[in-house]
Design a protein around this motif. Structure first.
Motif, PDB file in Angstrom:
ATOM      1  N   MET A   1       0.836  -1.182   0.000  1.00  0.00           N
ATOM      2  CA  MET A   1       0.000   0.000   0.000  1.00  0.00           C
ATOM      3  C   MET A   1       0.881   1.245   0.000  1.00  0.00           C
ATOM      4  N   GLU A   2       0.669   2.073  -0.970  1.00  0.00           N
ATOM      5  CA  GLU A   2       1.459   3.297  -1.062  1.00  0.00           C
ATOM      6  C   GLU A   2       0.734   4.427  -0.342  1.00  0.00           C
ATOM      7  N   ILE A   3       1.459   5.119   0.500  1.00  0.00           N
ATOM      8  CA  ILE A   3       0.849   6.240   1.220  1.00  0.00           C
ATOM      9  C   ILE A   3       1.404   7.550   0.687  1.00  0.00           C
ATOM     10  N   GLN A   4       0.640   8.578   0.890  1.00  0.00           N
ATOM     11  CA  GLN A   4       1.049   9.914   0.498  1.00  0.00           C
ATOM     12  C   GLN A   4       1.359  10.713   1.763  1.00  0.00           C
ATOM     13  N   THR A   5       2.189  11.721   1.617  1.00  0.00           N
ATOM     14  CA  THR A   5       2.564  12.556   2.753  1.00  0.00           C
ATOM     15  C   THR A   5       1.332  13.136   3.431  1.00  0.00           C
ATOM     16  N   GLU A   6       0.396  13.645   2.640  1.00  0.00           N
ATOM     17  CA  GLU A   6      -0.790  14.276   3.214  1.00  0.00           C
ATOM     18  C   GLU A   6      -1.604  13.293   4.053  1.00  0.00           C
ATOM     19  N   GLU A   7      -1.725  12.055   3.576  1.00  0.00           N
ATOM     20  CA  GLU A   7      -2.467  11.038   4.317  1.00  0.00           C
ATOM     21  C   GLU A   7      -1.797  10.767   5.665  1.00  0.00           C
ATOM     22  N   ALA A   8      -0.486  10.614   5.649  1.00  0.00           N
ATOM     23  CA  ALA A   8       0.253  10.333   6.885  1.00  0.00           C
ATOM     24  C   ALA A   8       0.129  11.495   7.865  1.00  0.00           C
ATOM     25  N   VAL A   9       0.221  12.719   7.368  1.00  0.00           N
ATOM     26  CA  VAL A   9       0.115  13.894   8.237  1.00  0.00           C
ATOM     27  C   VAL A   9      -1.275  13.986   8.845  1.00  0.00           C
ATOM     28  N   VAL A  10      -2.301  13.739   8.064  1.00  0.00           N
ATOM     29  CA  VAL A  10      -3.668  13.762   8.588  1.00  0.00           C
ATOM     30  C   VAL A  10      -3.827  12.707   9.684  1.00  0.00           C
ATOM     31  N   LYS A  11      -3.232  11.543   9.497  1.00  0.00           N
ATOM     32  CA  LYS A  11      -3.296  10.497  10.520  1.00  0.00           C
ATOM     33  C   LYS A  11      -2.561  10.936  11.787  1.00  0.00           C
ATOM     34  N   LEU A  12      -1.433  11.631  11.638  1.00  0.00           N
ATOM     35  CA  LEU A  12      -0.724  12.155  12.805  1.00  0.00           C
ATOM     36  C   LEU A  12      -1.609  13.120  13.585  1.00  0.00           C
ATOM     37  N   ILE A  13      -2.255  14.007  12.864  1.00  0.00           N
ATOM     38  CA  ILE A  13      -3.134  14.996  13.498  1.00  0.00           C
ATOM     39  C   ILE A  13      -4.322  14.304  14.158  1.00  0.00           C
ATOM     40  N   LEU A  14      -4.914  13.352  13.462  1.00  0.00           N
ATOM     41  CA  LEU A  14      -6.059  12.614  13.998  1.00  0.00           C
ATOM     42  C   LEU A  14      -5.695  11.905  15.295  1.00  0.00           C
ATOM     43  N   HIS A  15      -4.636  11.103  15.256  1.00  0.00           N
ATOM     44  CA  HIS A  15      -4.270  10.325  16.441  1.00  0.00           C
ATOM     45  C   HIS A  15      -3.741  11.229  17.557  1.00  0.00           C
ATOM     46  N   GLY A  16      -3.039  12.285  17.191  1.00  0.00           N
ATOM     47  CA  GLY A  16      -2.586  13.240  18.206  1.00  0.00           C
ATOM     48  C   GLY A  16      -3.762  13.884  18.923  1.00  0.00           C
ATOM     49  N   GLY A  17      -4.780  14.249  18.176  1.00  0.00           N
ATOM     50  CA  GLY A  17      -5.988  14.816  18.775  1.00  0.00           C
ATOM     51  C   GLY A  17      -6.699  13.822  19.671  1.00  0.00           C
ATOM     52  N   ASN A  18      -6.729  12.564  19.250  1.00  0.00           N
ATOM     53  CA  ASN A  18      -7.357  11.521  20.071  1.00  0.00           C
ATOM     54  C   ASN A  18      -6.581  11.287  21.364  1.00  0.00           C
ATOM     55  N   VAL A  19      -5.257  11.341  21.294  1.00  0.00           N
ATOM     56  CA  VAL A  19      -4.433  11.199  22.501  1.00  0.00           C
ATOM     57  C   VAL A  19      -4.795  12.298  23.490  1.00  0.00           C
ATOM     58  N   ARG A  20      -4.834  13.510  22.999  1.00  0.00           N
ATOM     59  CA  ARG A  20      -5.118  14.655  23.872  1.00  0.00           C
ATOM     60  C   ARG A  20      -6.510  14.546  24.482  1.00  0.00           C
ATOM     61  N   LYS A  21      -7.498  14.162  23.684  1.00  0.00           N
ATOM     62  CA  LYS A  21      -8.872  14.022  24.184  1.00  0.00           C
ATOM     63  C   LYS A  21      -8.936  12.995  25.303  1.00  0.00           C
ATOM     64  N   GLU A  22      -8.323  11.839  25.089  1.00  0.00           N
ATOM     65  CA  GLU A  22      -8.350  10.780  26.098  1.00  0.00           C
ATOM     66  C   GLU A  22      -7.554  11.174  27.346  1.00  0.00           C
ATOM     67  N   ALA A  23      -6.443  11.867  27.156  1.00  0.00           N
ATOM     68  CA  ALA A  23      -5.639  12.301  28.307  1.00  0.00           C
ATOM     69  C   ALA A  23      -6.425  13.268  29.181  1.00  0.00           C
ATOM     70  N   TYR A  24      -7.119  14.211  28.560  1.00  0.00           N
ATOM     71  CA  TYR A  24      -7.899  15.170  29.343  1.00  0.00           C
ATOM     72  C   TYR A  24      -9.132  14.514  29.966  1.00  0.00           C
ATOM     73  N   THR A  25      -9.700  13.528  29.304  1.00  0.00           N
ATOM     74  CA  THR A  25     -10.814  12.781  29.895  1.00  0.00           C
ATOM     75  C   THR A  25     -10.322  12.012  31.114  1.00  0.00           C
ATOM     76  N   ALA A  26      -9.112  11.481  31.035  1.00  0.00           N
ATOM     77  CA  ALA A  26      -8.514  10.774  32.170  1.00  0.00           C
ATOM     78  C   ALA A  26      -8.302  11.728  33.342  1.00  0.00           C
ATOM     79  N   ILE A  27      -7.821  12.922  33.066  1.00  0.00           N
ATOM     80  CA  ILE A  27      -7.636  13.909  34.138  1.00  0.00           C
ATOM     81  C   ILE A  27      -8.974  14.258  34.770  1.00  0.00           C
ATOM     82  N   ASP A  28      -9.996  14.446  33.954  1.00  0.00           N
ATOM     83  CA  ASP A  28     -11.331  14.755  34.485  1.00  0.00           C
ATOM     84  C   ASP A  28     -11.821  13.638  35.408  1.00  0.00           C
ATOM     85  N   ALA A  29     -11.599  12.404  35.014  1.00  0.00           N
ATOM     86  CA  ALA A  29     -12.023  11.269  35.843  1.00  0.00           C
ATOM     87  C   ALA A  29     -11.242  11.256  37.157  1.00  0.00           C
ATOM     88  N   ALA A  30      -9.942  11.482  37.077  1.00  0.00           N
ATOM     89  CA  ALA A  30      -9.111  11.483  38.284  1.00  0.00           C
ATOM     90  C   ALA A  30      -9.509  12.616  39.227  1.00  0.00           C
TER      91      ALA A  30
END
Length: 123
Positions: A1-30
């Motif tokens: 499967m060939e990937i493009q730079t834009e696809e990889a960058v969008v995935k970085l942004i997507l997963h980075g945003g998900n990390v932040r969302k879950e981290a802040y949800t964890a803080i709220d729970a704590a």
């Protein structure tokens, strides 16, 4: 499967945003002393970071294959910044949650001591 730079960058942004969302949800729970829930969200954040890291590795490999691999684009810098900031926030969330755990334990000990002291006064 060939990937493009834009696809990889969008995935970085997507997963980075998900990390932040879950981290802040964890803080709220704590903050509400729901430590099992906090641990669950930290686990989800870790999993999202791993997914982002896979895309980061793919992106680095892709950049090495390009004619001008050292010429970063704004989008590339933004994507890399997103995933690395998410990692820093995840690490900070872990430390904050630990402090809430210590606080909860201290509050329990204080309550037990107060109860003990009040019981002794009544005797």
């Amino acid at each position: 499967m060939e990937i493009q730079t834009e696809e990889a960058v969008v995935k970085l942004i997507l997963h980075g945003g998900n990390v932040r969302k879950e981290a802040y949800t964890a803080i709220d729970a704590a903050e509400n002393y729901q430590f099992k829930d906090a641990e669950h969200h930290l686990h989800l954040a870790e999993e999202e970071f791993k997914k982002g890291h896979v895309w980061q590795t793919k992106l680095v490999a892709l950049r090495q294959e390009q004619v001008h691999p050292n010429a970063p684009s704004f989008l590339l810098i933004h994507g890399q910044d997103h995933i690395m900031t998410a990692q820093a926030e995840l690490n900070l969330a872990k430390r904050i949650i630990h402090q809430y755990q210590v606080q909860a334990e201290l509050e329990e000990r204080i309550s037990a001591l107060e109860y003990q002291q009040n019981s002794q006064k009544k005797s």
